[in-house]
Design a protein around this motif. Structure first.
Motif, PDB file in Angstrom:
ATOM      1  N   LEU A 282       0.873  -1.180   0.000  1.00  0.00           N
ATOM      2  CA  LEU A 282       0.000   0.000   0.000  1.00  0.00           C
ATOM      3  C   LEU A 282       0.909   1.228   0.000  1.00  0.00           C
ATOM      4  N   TRP A 283       0.977   1.915  -1.131  1.00  0.00           N
ATOM      5  CA  TRP A 283       1.919   3.021  -1.294  1.00  0.00           C
ATOM      6  C   TRP A 283       1.168   4.347  -1.175  1.00  0.00           C
ATOM      7  N   LEU A 284       1.266   4.985   0.011  1.00  0.00           N
ATOM      8  CA  LEU A 284       0.611   6.259   0.244  1.00  0.00           C
ATOM      9  C   LEU A 284       1.549   7.391  -0.172  1.00  0.00           C
ATOM     10  N   THR A 285       1.107   8.200  -1.119  1.00  0.00           N
ATOM     11  CA  THR A 285       1.911   9.310  -1.620  1.00  0.00           C
ATOM     12  C   THR A 285       1.120  10.604  -1.526  1.00  0.00           C
ATOM     13  N   GLY A 286       1.819  11.699  -1.248  1.00  0.00           N
ATOM     14  CA  GLY A 286       1.181  13.004  -1.145  1.00  0.00           C
ATOM     15  C   GLY A 286       2.132  14.001  -0.525  1.00  0.00           C
ATOM     16  N   LEU A 287       1.706  15.248  -0.466  1.00  0.00           N
ATOM     17  CA  LEU A 287       2.543  16.307   0.092  1.00  0.00           C
ATOM     18  C   LEU A 287       2.838  16.082   1.567  1.00  0.00           C
TER      19      LEU A 287
ATOM     20  N   ALA B 213      -1.709   5.850   7.415  1.00  0.00           N
ATOM     21  CA  ALA B 213      -0.986   4.577   7.362  1.00  0.00           C
ATOM     22  C   ALA B 213      -0.969   3.911   8.731  1.00  0.00           C
ATOM     23  N   ASN B 214      -0.786   4.690   9.777  1.00  0.00           N
ATOM     24  CA  ASN B 214      -0.766   4.143  11.138  1.00  0.00           C
ATOM     25  C   ASN B 214      -2.118   3.539  11.511  1.00  0.00           C
ATOM     26  N   ILE B 215      -3.199   4.231  11.140  1.00  0.00           N
ATOM     27  CA  ILE B 215      -4.548   3.715  11.433  1.00  0.00           C
ATOM     28  C   ILE B 215      -4.810   2.436  10.652  1.00  0.00           C
ATOM     29  N   VAL B 216      -4.395   2.421   9.386  1.00  0.00           N
ATOM     30  CA  VAL B 216      -4.581   1.220   8.574  1.00  0.00           C
ATOM     31  C   VAL B 216      -3.870   0.029   9.202  1.00  0.00           C
ATOM     32  N   GLU B 217      -2.638   0.219   9.657  1.00  0.00           N
ATOM     33  CA  GLU B 217      -1.910  -0.899  10.243  1.00  0.00           C
ATOM     34  C   GLU B 217      -2.594  -1.397  11.521  1.00  0.00           C
ATOM     35  N   LYS B 218      -3.073  -0.491  12.353  1.00  0.00           N
ATOM     36  CA  LYS B 218      -3.742  -0.915  13.595  1.00  0.00           C
ATOM     37  C   LYS B 218      -5.017  -1.697  13.284  1.00  0.00           C
ATOM     38  N   LYS B 219      -5.776  -1.259  12.311  1.00  0.00           N
ATOM     39  CA  LYS B 219      -7.012  -1.959  11.949  1.00  0.00           C
ATOM     40  C   LYS B 219      -6.709  -3.345  11.375  1.00  0.00           C
ATOM     41  N   LEU B 220      -5.655  -3.426  10.548  1.00  0.00           N
ATOM     42  CA  LEU B 220      -5.287  -4.728   9.986  1.00  0.00           C
ATOM     43  C   LEU B 220      -4.779  -5.671  11.074  1.00  0.00           C
ATOM     44  N   ALA B 221      -4.077  -5.111  12.073  1.00  0.00           N
ATOM     45  CA  ALA B 221      -3.593  -5.932  13.187  1.00  0.00           C
ATOM     46  C   ALA B 221      -4.763  -6.557  13.937  1.00  0.00           C
ATOM     47  N   ARG B 222      -5.856  -5.785  14.095  1.00  0.00           N
ATOM     48  CA  ARG B 222      -7.034  -6.333  14.789  1.00  0.00           C
ATOM     49  C   ARG B 222      -7.683  -7.445  13.972  1.00  0.00           C
ATOM     50  N   MET B 223      -7.413  -7.463  12.671  1.00  0.00           N
ATOM     51  CA  MET B 223      -7.950  -8.495  11.788  1.00  0.00           C
ATOM     52  C   MET B 223      -6.962  -9.655  11.631  1.00  0.00           C
ATOM     53  N   ASN B 224      -5.921  -9.665  12.491  1.00  0.00           N
ATOM     54  CA  ASN B 224      -4.898 -10.716  12.462  1.00  0.00           C
ATOM     55  C   ASN B 224      -4.135 -10.784  11.138  1.00  0.00           C
ATOM     56  N   ARG B 225      -3.937  -9.617  10.528  1.00  0.00           N
ATOM     57  CA  ARG B 225      -3.126  -9.554   9.301  1.00  0.00           C
ATOM     58  C   ARG B 225      -1.686  -9.239   9.675  1.00  0.00           C
TER      59      ARG B 225
ATOM     60  N   ASP C 272       7.771   4.114   7.116  1.00  0.00           N
ATOM     61  CA  ASP C 272       7.479   5.544   7.102  1.00  0.00           C
ATOM     62  C   ASP C 272       8.700   6.321   6.604  1.00  0.00           C
ATOM     63  N   GLY C 273       8.438   7.387   5.838  1.00  0.00           N
ATOM     64  CA  GLY C 273       9.517   8.155   5.232  1.00  0.00           C
ATOM     65  C   GLY C 273      10.529   8.691   6.221  1.00  0.00           C
TER      66      GLY C 273
END
Length: 635
Positions: free
Chosen positions: A470-475, A484-496, A502-503
């Motif tokens: 998952l490549w997040l790009t922007g200013l 990105a941090n929220i996505v990782e925490k949510k995926l962790a709760r889904m046992n992923r 991080d840059g």
């Protein structure tokens, strides 16, 4: 001025004798040559004189030329021969050559294609274009000025591009009263320079393109010169086709000819050697072997084909062969590699960015290639090797190049077709450099991929997920890291099984040696891409948050991954909104001039043209953006 008759051909005369004319010229050898040198050395005038003296001007052209010569201010009845070649309006207005002008003419002994190349340093790239197919170079020197910087530059390029024959035409001898000492001094000076760059032989001729001295016949004005005139020399110099035919057989495949299920042939121009039905051949880079079944041409099947001919070959066996691959003699295969030392002639106003991926067109194939920081740049005047981190317009440098796959090649000194290449910018599609391969790097031959028993699919299946980047790009300040941090925490709760790159964090370790120049930014993303690829090999879902301002580098990382594994997420935030957040105070420093090369201020951000996901942070909150990304990842 009266028109000499029958020097100039009328349209009616050509029409009446067209069959005889074509038959006469069909079997003549062809010489391709260029004229080069510094500004105002008389290149266009010389070519115009050759066209005039070889009787290749039509009556209507002559009339136009006479009228144009009067308007351009030519004295008396004299003709301004340069106007025959300088076709662009800008060229006539400025009295210089800008583009490469190609002209065809013929004599009783030979056919010619001549390229009039620009003298201005600004247009050196056009000179390279004209020289790329030339057999001979006529290097002009103004007898009043002697050897100039551009004379040295063009001579160096002539040697670099492998042009075998060189004529040193000391022009405008009429303006120095045909003085032999002046000629001898220039020839001596040029000999010293030619020796320093490896030009072993050249033919020096004193000429006046304007007056016609020593162009088609020896001039009485230079009775001290005992050599041949220019045109007779061009008529008799060896084209050396026989040398190419003596080399091993090589043919880059240009097109797979498959008109029906009963015919499958491979069309291309034979780069070297000869081929006959029954010859054993090898297809590179695959290495598959077969024999030639037929040589097919428009005029029927052939018993033999030689270098310089375009043919279609059929093979006795059904083996994989496509455009870009090379059919070679089985017992004399080409080398195959993916890393090379090269010479680059940089032809773009935008400087070389080491580490950036460019398209590399070599032969009939196009591959992705990255250029490393140059080993050195060459000073064409002194041959000094200069330290350089990049290459600017018209610079010549030595640099290593890595391609995304192995390609068959020959050293440029052995084959222009299989050792010469161009680099193309992936975004603008502009040609940015011409290059010549020296040799493959030894590590390219000795470093091999080590196969393992447990592959990426096994690692991903153990984790019950699909490996993804998952490549997040922007200013800066767009909210990439937060999302990105929220996505990782949510995926962790889904046992992923995930990992967040991080840059800022990466620059504390892996990339702490890199700054924020364009080249360093490219290398930063390249390294992150390689790490992300290794993590997908382990079956992980990799989440990245990088400004990654350049499209070419994001595309480079995408090309590293398996199809469908790279998801580009454009976190779209207006500059004024991102700047208003300025949590780290970076925008304020950039505005104050304390932080250079800051994206959005004094360094560009190239918006994704077709991102896999578009997150508008003026509409979605970080939580909503994270949910949208997860919904895209896990439907």
């Amino acid at each position: 001025m009266t028109t000499p008759d029958p020097i100039y051909k009328t349209d009616a005369l050509i029409a009446e004798n067209i069959d005889q004319y074509l038959e006469t010229h069909q079997h003549k050898t062809m010489l391709r040559f260029i004229t080069c040198g510094s500004v105002d050395d008389g290149k266009s005038t010389l070519i115009g004189r050759l066209l005039y003296d070889s009787k290749m001007i039509f009556e209507d052209q002559l009339a136009t030329l006479e009228a144009d010569s009067k308007r351009s201010g030519t004295q008396g009845e004299e003709i301004d021969f340069a106007l025959l070649v300088d076709g662009l309006a800008a060229e006539r207005e400025q009295g210089i050559t800008i583009d490469v002008a190609y002209r065809f003419f013929a004599t009783e002994k030979r056919k010619f294609i001549v390229a009039d190349t620009p003298g201005h340093e600004q247009y050196t790239r056009n000179m390279v274009t004209g020289a790329s197919t030339a057999d001979l170079a006529v290097i002009l020197i103004d007898a009043r000025k002697g050897i100039l910087t551009q004379t040295r530059r063009h001579s160096y390029l002539v040697k670099l591009l492998g042009i075998r024959h060189v004529v040193l035409a000391v022009n405008k001898m009429d303006l120095v009263d045909y003085d032999q000492d002046t000629f001898d001094t220039i020839v001596s000076d040029y000999r010293t320079f030619a020796d320093s760059i490896g030009i072993e032989e050249f033919t020096a001729i004193p000429i006046s393109g304007f007056k016609g001295d020593n162009i088609t016949a020896p001039s009485d004005n230079t009775a001290w010169y005992k050599g041949t005139a220019l045109l007779p020399h061009l008529e008799t110099v060896s084209v050396e086709d026989s040398l190419e035919q003596a080399e091993p057989f090589r043919m880059p495949v240009q097109w797979v000819n498959r008109p029906n299920l009963d015919f499958r042939g491979f069309a291309g121009l034979i780069a070297s050697g000869t081929v006959r039905p029954g010859d054993e051949v090898r297809v590179l880079p695959s290495g598959k072997t077969s024999t030639i079944a037929k040589i097919v041409t428009f005029d029927g099947d052939r018993d033999i084909a030689v270098a310089g001919e375009s043919v279609t070959l059929t093979l006795a066996d059904e083996i994989d062969c496509s455009r870009g691959q090379v059919i070679v003699a089985s017992k004399s295969p080409l080398e195959v590699a993916d890393q090379f030392e090269t010479t680059l002639v940089w032809m773009d106003e935008q400087e070389l960015v080491p580490g950036r991926a460019y398209w590399m067109k070599i032969g009939t194939q196009t591959v992705s290639a990255t250029v490393q920081e140059p080993k050195y740049e060459v000073n064409v005047n002194t041959q000094e090797h200069l330290a350089s981190k990049t290459l600017d317009l018209n610079a010549i440098g030595i640099a290593n190049i890595t391609t995304d796959r192995e390609i068959p090649f020959a050293a440029y000194k052995e084959s222009r077709d299989l050792g010469g290449f161009i680099l193309i910018d992936k975004i603008s599609n502009q040609t940015v450099a011409a290059g010549m391969i020296h040799f493959s790097l030894r590590r390219a031959q000795n470093v091999h991929w080590q196969a393992t028993d447990l592959g990426r699919d096994h690692h991903a299946s153990m984790k019950h997920q699909k490996a993804t980047v998952l490549w997040l790009t922007g200013l800066s300040g767009s909210g990439k890291s937060t999302i990105a941090n929220i996505v990782e925490k949510k995926l962790a709760r889904m046992n992923r099984h995930t990992f967040l790159l991080d840059g800022d964090n990466v620059r504390h370790g892996l990339n702490k040696d890199l700054g924020f120049t364009e080249a360093d930014r490219v290398e930063n993303i390249r390294r992150v891409g390689e790490v992300a690829k290794l993590m997908t090999d382990a079956g992980l879902i990799v989440i990245t948050a990088f400004i990654s301002p350049f499209r070419s580098e994001r595309d480079m990382v995408r090309s590293m991954m398996q199809p469908g594994e790279f998801v580009e997420v454009f976190v779209d935030t207006p500059l004024e909104v991102a700047e208003s957040r300025d949590v780290k105070g970076l925008y304020a420093k950039a505005r104050a001039g304390e932080l250079k090369n800051f994206t959005g201020i004094d360094s560009p951000y190239e918006h994704p043209e077709a991102p896999d996901m578009h997150i508008d942070t003026t509409i979605l909150s970080p939580e909503e953006a994270a949910d949208a990304i997860i919904a895209r990842l896990i439907p």
